[in-house]
Motif scaffolding. Structure first.
Motif, PDB file in Angstrom:
ATOM      1  N   GLU A  32       0.740  -1.377  -0.167  1.00 11.94           N
ATOM      2  CA  GLU A  32      -0.042   0.130  -0.080  1.00 11.94           C
ATOM      3  C   GLU A  32       0.767   1.463  -0.144  1.00 11.94           C
ATOM      4  O   GLU A  32       0.469   2.367  -0.820  1.00 11.94           O
ATOM      5  CB  GLU A  32      -0.892   0.089   1.530  1.00 11.94           C
ATOM      6  N   ARG A  34       3.969   1.680  -1.158  1.00  8.79           N
ATOM      7  CA  ARG A  34       4.418   1.846  -2.808  1.00  8.79           C
ATOM      8  C   ARG A  34       3.494   2.433  -3.677  1.00  8.79           C
ATOM      9  O   ARG A  34       3.631   3.059  -4.591  1.00  8.79           O
ATOM     10  CB  ARG A  34       5.068   0.418  -3.199  1.00  8.79           C
ATOM     11  N   ARG A  35       2.185   1.965  -3.612  1.00  9.54           N
ATOM     12  CA  ARG A  35       1.178   2.208  -4.485  1.00  9.54           C
ATOM     13  C   ARG A  35       0.888   3.703  -4.303  1.00  9.54           C
ATOM     14  O   ARG A  35       0.623   4.806  -5.156  1.00  9.54           O
ATOM     15  CB  ARG A  35      -0.151   1.616  -4.317  1.00  9.54           C
ATOM     16  N   ARG A  36       1.040   4.225  -3.077  1.00  4.74           N
ATOM     17  CA  ARG A  36       0.798   5.455  -2.521  1.00  4.74           C
ATOM     18  C   ARG A  36       1.885   6.447  -3.065  1.00  4.74           C
ATOM     19  O   ARG A  36       1.693   7.694  -3.561  1.00  4.74           O
ATOM     20  CB  ARG A  36       0.419   5.831  -1.155  1.00  4.74           C
ATOM     21  N   CYS A  37       3.052   6.136  -3.028  1.00  2.76           N
ATOM     22  CA  CYS A  37       4.281   6.579  -3.428  1.00  2.76           C
ATOM     23  C   CYS A  37       4.074   6.816  -5.038  1.00  2.76           C
ATOM     24  O   CYS A  37       4.616   7.773  -5.552  1.00  2.76           O
ATOM     25  CB  CYS A  37       5.388   5.902  -3.428  1.00  2.76           C
ATOM     26  N   GLU A  38       3.791   5.811  -5.653  1.00  9.70           N
ATOM     27  CA  GLU A  38       3.543   6.116  -7.133  1.00  9.70           C
ATOM     28  C   GLU A  38       2.457   7.048  -7.555  1.00  9.70           C
ATOM     29  O   GLU A  38       2.478   7.678  -8.659  1.00  9.70           O
ATOM     30  CB  GLU A  38       2.996   4.384  -7.570  1.00  9.70           C
ATOM     31  N   ARG A  39       1.565   7.366  -6.496  1.00  8.92           N
ATOM     32  CA  ARG A  39       0.279   8.117  -6.882  1.00  8.92           C
ATOM     33  C   ARG A  39       0.977   9.649  -6.363  1.00  8.92           C
ATOM     34  O   ARG A  39       0.219  10.649  -6.513  1.00  8.92           O
ATOM     35  CB  ARG A  39      -0.777   7.987  -6.071  1.00  8.92           C
ATOM     36  N   GLY A  40       2.430   9.910  -5.907  1.00 12.24           N
ATOM     37  CA  GLY A  40       2.837  11.083  -5.534  1.00 12.24           C
ATOM     38  C   GLY A  40       2.570  11.350  -4.081  1.00 12.24           C
ATOM     39  O   GLY A  40       2.775  12.622  -3.941  1.00 12.24           O
ATOM     40  N   THR A  41       2.253  10.785  -3.437  1.00  7.10           N
ATOM     41  CA  THR A  41       2.123  10.853  -1.676  1.00  7.10           C
ATOM     42  C   THR A  41       3.241  10.757  -1.182  1.00  7.10           C
ATOM     43  O   THR A  41       4.280   9.879  -1.525  1.00  7.10           O
ATOM     44  CB  THR A  41       0.877   9.737  -1.301  1.00  7.10           C
TER      45      THR A  41
END
Length: 832
Positions: A32, A34-41
């Motif tokens: 989760e 890593r997914r948020r990092c990929e969205r720019g968080t």
């Protein structure tokens, strides 16, 4: 999200809830992140424990990890999450593993959950993980299932108030395969784990606990949503069976039927509701209500009492508020005529229930309503007799007075006067005398005051109407007066009963009452000659407690008896009780049952505590036998093998013989301590107390110590003590041996202080001492308290205190001024 946007908002909490260790909750949390990092968080890792798992470690690649903080504790360095560094970094989201973790002593906070709370207060969103076995409310259940007590727990409320809970689950077979492949623990731990904690039954039970706990959380969320959106109609997301309990004899039948309906669907709930009329006129059977509560508890349901004017509407309102799917109600016990005109509770509930199903249950009490005995009055027999007399005398006297006035136009006044007489009679004698007075007044007015007089015929229809109205009003007023009198009597009786039962309940619940006190109070309340609590046994009835002057009577010989439970009965000898006293008597029976249950629980607790102590002692003995007793045996065996070989010179042989002698002495000392402890705990130690001088005892107690290690300071004028010389010698020798071992070469002082009632023997050392918070444990068996010297079982002080108490003395520990520990042995002085 920038830092300014975080100010003033509370961070969201996302919890990955693991059904068991190794299901992949940490992996899911990092996925989760890593997914948020990929969205720019802006995401950082505050703390993650990979346990050396390769796939979990790979998930950290590309994520910013905040360095951990080092904490020193007892000479060892540990690492913890650096909460201050995370707050200074102020990311949008932080990953924190192992929510239930307890921080190392010396940290800013005690629990990691408190660190998470600090982060959320600062407006930082937190993603965390926790296993189901670490929830505080499930700790006991998990221990019963797995046999392992979880020492690190987190309050349920912390997880329950999370903004999002994600269950991480895996079938038991798949999890065991992961374990076998080495994806969870190291290879050397796999076999032991698969055969203990990770058994299929354990994993299945943990999985069910997680699903049920999360289902309750989802149900709470659904209730919050319905309340927030003011949704009053029930949503049948879960089977909830509401049983309407009237307190009648059919209540148990309804509850059992509702329980069977609830058992048909997994996860269903059983709720029993009893409606209390808010007019205070209803008089339910409290004994049956109490039995219904016990039955609901045994069926796994909950009992609720609500107040309402309309029983049907109150039941439906409760069912709607509980999001119930079905209401179970019994067929009316009323007769056909009443049902024809007033309807039934079941019909009204069905008309109001809307989408809630109504299950109508027949029972054996249908149409068995007891006939109303309206003519029975709660007034005393004397008042009823006086009322009947007045119902005859007063109308005749009034007629005589009115005849003297002889006014043919005063019929309205005559009616009012006869009505007043009827009311007076009702106040004195109740309903039946008032009806007699009303009928007599009607006949007298008809005969003497309505034309044609001295004739029962009435010529004027208006007079007929007036007399009929008089009778109707008289009957109505008499009924109201009689009912008010009944209610007043009931209220007084209820107040008396409530005060009696309230006082009884308070005394029982506070532990101030016993069976003896209850039978004494029962005899006083009902004015009986004697009251006895009897218990059924193989040899017949035996008396548990009794009160009164006459001997305790047998159950068949008593004037009144009430059943407490299957094996106990209360028997009253004296004047028979009224039927209205039965409820109070049943209340005494219930309280007596509670007292007996408390007694059984206390006895069971004492037995359990004794068994627990015995088990702890046995476990410690086995542990000692497996380690400390084997050490001298191994030394002796090695020494004997060396002596048998015959290839040793005299010096080596002497050294081996000395080792055998030392080990034998050590083994004898250990066995003596075990035997002493056994005799003390079994009560087989019988000291012989005589007047003794400490000059005879103390030198022998310190004789076995190395030269110069002990300084004996004894005043020749010290008085005699009353004790067993042999046992006191062993106590002092034990204390001196311990003191010499820890004193570090500084001589141990042994001296005596004379007090008015005792002589205190002080053993003073200059060792490291014992912290005050640990002194209460130092006298327990098998407590080493950091003593790692060979050959000790931690029994010395336990045996010493036991021997001291056996001869009437005491043993305690105090600080030595300047450092060290002083053992104080108080021995009673001789009476001479």
């Amino acid at each position: 999200m920038d830092a300014d946007a975080q100010v003033g908002r509370r961070g969201r909490l996302t919890v990955y809830l693991g059904a068991a260790p190794g299901v992949g909750k940490t992996y899911a949390m990092l996925s989760e992140a890593r997914r948020r990092c990929e969205r720019g968080t802006d995401v950082v890792v505050g703390y993650v424990e990979t346990h050396g798992r390769e796939h979990t470690t790979d998930m950290l690649d590309g994520l910013e990890v905040v360095p951990r903080r080092e904490v020193s504790y007892r000479g060892t360095t540990f690492t913890e999450m650096d909460t201050d560094a995370v707050l200074a970094r102020r990311p949008a989201v932080v990953c924190v593993d192992e929510l239930a973790h307890t921080n190392v002593p010396g940290s800013t906070t005690e629990k990691r959950a408190e660190d998470v709370e600090r982060l959320r207060v600062a407006g930082i969103d937190v993603i965390t993980t926790v296993n189901i076995q670490h929830l505080e409310s499930l700790n006991d259940e998990v221990e019963r299932i797995t046999g392992v007590r979880q020492r690190e727990t987190v309050p349920d409320e912390v997880v329950r108030t999370a903004d999002q809970i994600q269950l991480v689950d895996m079938s038991p077979d798949a999890l065991r395969r992961r374990m076998a492949h080495g994806n969870i623990y190291r290879p050397e731990q796999v076999d032991a784990s698969l055969t203990s904690y990770f058994r299929v039954g354990n994993l299945t039970a943990l999985r069910e606990l997680a699903l049920l706990w999360l289902a309750d959380r989802v149900d709470d969320a659904l209730g919050d949503y319905r309340r927030a959106h003011r949704i009053e109609a029930p949503w049948p997301a879960k089977e909830r069976i509401v049983v309407a309990v009237t307190g009648g004899p059919e209540s148990e039948t309804l509850l059992r039927r509702g329980a069977r309906l609830a058992q048909r669907a997994a996860g269903s709930e059983l709720l029993a509701v009893h409606v209390i009329a808010n007019d205070g006129l209803a008089n339910p059977d409290e004994t049956r209500i109490a039995r219904a509560q016990q039955l609901v508890a045994s069926l796994g349901g909950t009992f609720h009492s609500v107040v309402g004017e309309d029983v049907s509407a109150a039941v439906v309102d409760f069912a709607t508020g509980a999001n119930a799917t079905m209401v179970v109600v019994g067929v009316s016990r009323h007769g056909r005529v009443r049902r024809l005109f007033t309807g039934t509770t079941g019909d009204r509930i069905a008309s109001l229930a809307g989408s809630i199903d109504v299950h109508l249950v027949t029972h054996g009490e249908v149409a068995r309503t007891a006939r109303s005995r309206w003519y029975l009055s709660p007034l005393s027999r004397r008042r009823q007799v006086v009322g009947l007399g007045l119902s005859v005398v007063l109308p005749l006297l009034l007629t005589l007075v009115l005849r003297l006035t002889d006014n043919p136009d005063q019929l309205p006044l005559d009616v009012l006067l006869f009505l007043a007489v009827t009311v007076l009679v009702a106040l004195v004698g109740g309903l039946v005398p008032a009806l007699v007075a009303a009928l007599g007044g009607f006949l007298l007015m008809n005969w003497f005051f309505t034309p044609p007089v001295r004739d029962l015929t009435i010529s004027d229809p208006a007079n007929l109407v007036a007399l009929l109205v008089f009778v109707a009003v008289a009957v109505g007023v008499a009924t109201v007066v009689d009912r008010a009198s009944r209610r007043a009597t009931d209220a007084v009786r209820a107040r008396t009963e409530a005060a009696t039962l309230g006082a009884l309940s308070r005394s029982v619940l506070t532990g101030q009452d016993t069976a003896e006190a209850i039978v004494e109070r029962l005899r006083e309340v009902f004015g009986q000659e004697s009251v006895a609590l009897l218990a059924r046994g193989p040899a017949g009835w035996t008396v548990v407690a009794d009160s009164g002057t006459s001997p305790a009577c047998e159950p068949d010989a008593g004037d009144t008896r009430v059943q407490v439970d299957d094996d106990h009965v209360l028997v009253l000898c004296g004047s028979p009780l009224r039927a209205t006293d039965q409820r109070v008597l049943e209340g005494f029976a219930v309280q007596t049952g509670l007292v007996l249950e408390y007694r059984r629980l206390r006895e069971r607790e004492e037995r359990a505590a004794a068994l627990e102590r015995a088990e702890a002692t046995s476990t410690s003995v086995l542990r000692a036998v497996s380690h400390d007793l084997r050490t001298p045996l191994a030394t002796m065996r090695a020494s004997v093998d060396g002596l048998v070989s015959g290839s040793l010179d005299e010096a080596d042989r002497a050294e081996l013989v000395a080792a055998v002698d030392s080990s034998t002495e050590q083994l004898e000392r250990l066995i003596d301590n075990l035997l002493d402890l056994s005799r003390l705990e079994s009560g087989l130690l019988h000291p012989v107390l005589r007047d003794r001088s400490l000059e005879e005892i103390l030198p022998l107690a310190v004789a076995g110590q190395p030269e110069g290690s002990v300084v004996l300071e004894l005043d020749e004028s010290a008085p005699l003590v009353r004790t067993d010389a042999g046992l006191i010698e062993r106590v002092v020798a034990n204390l001196v041996a311990n003191a010499v071992r820890v004193s570090g070469g500084t001589p141990v002082r042994v001296l005596a202080h004379v007090l008015p009632d005792t002589v205190d023997v002080l053993v003073v050392d200059r060792g490291p001492g014992v912290p005050e918070d640990r002194r209460s444990r130092m006298f327990e068996p098998f407590q080493r308290l950091g003593d790692t010297s060979a050959g000790g079982l931690g029994l010395g002080l336990a045996v010493a205190r036991g021997l001291a108490e056996a001869v009437g003395g005491t043993l305690s520990a105090e600080d030595t001024p300047g450092g060290g520990l002083t053992m104080v042995l108080s021995i009673p002085r001789t009476s001479a």
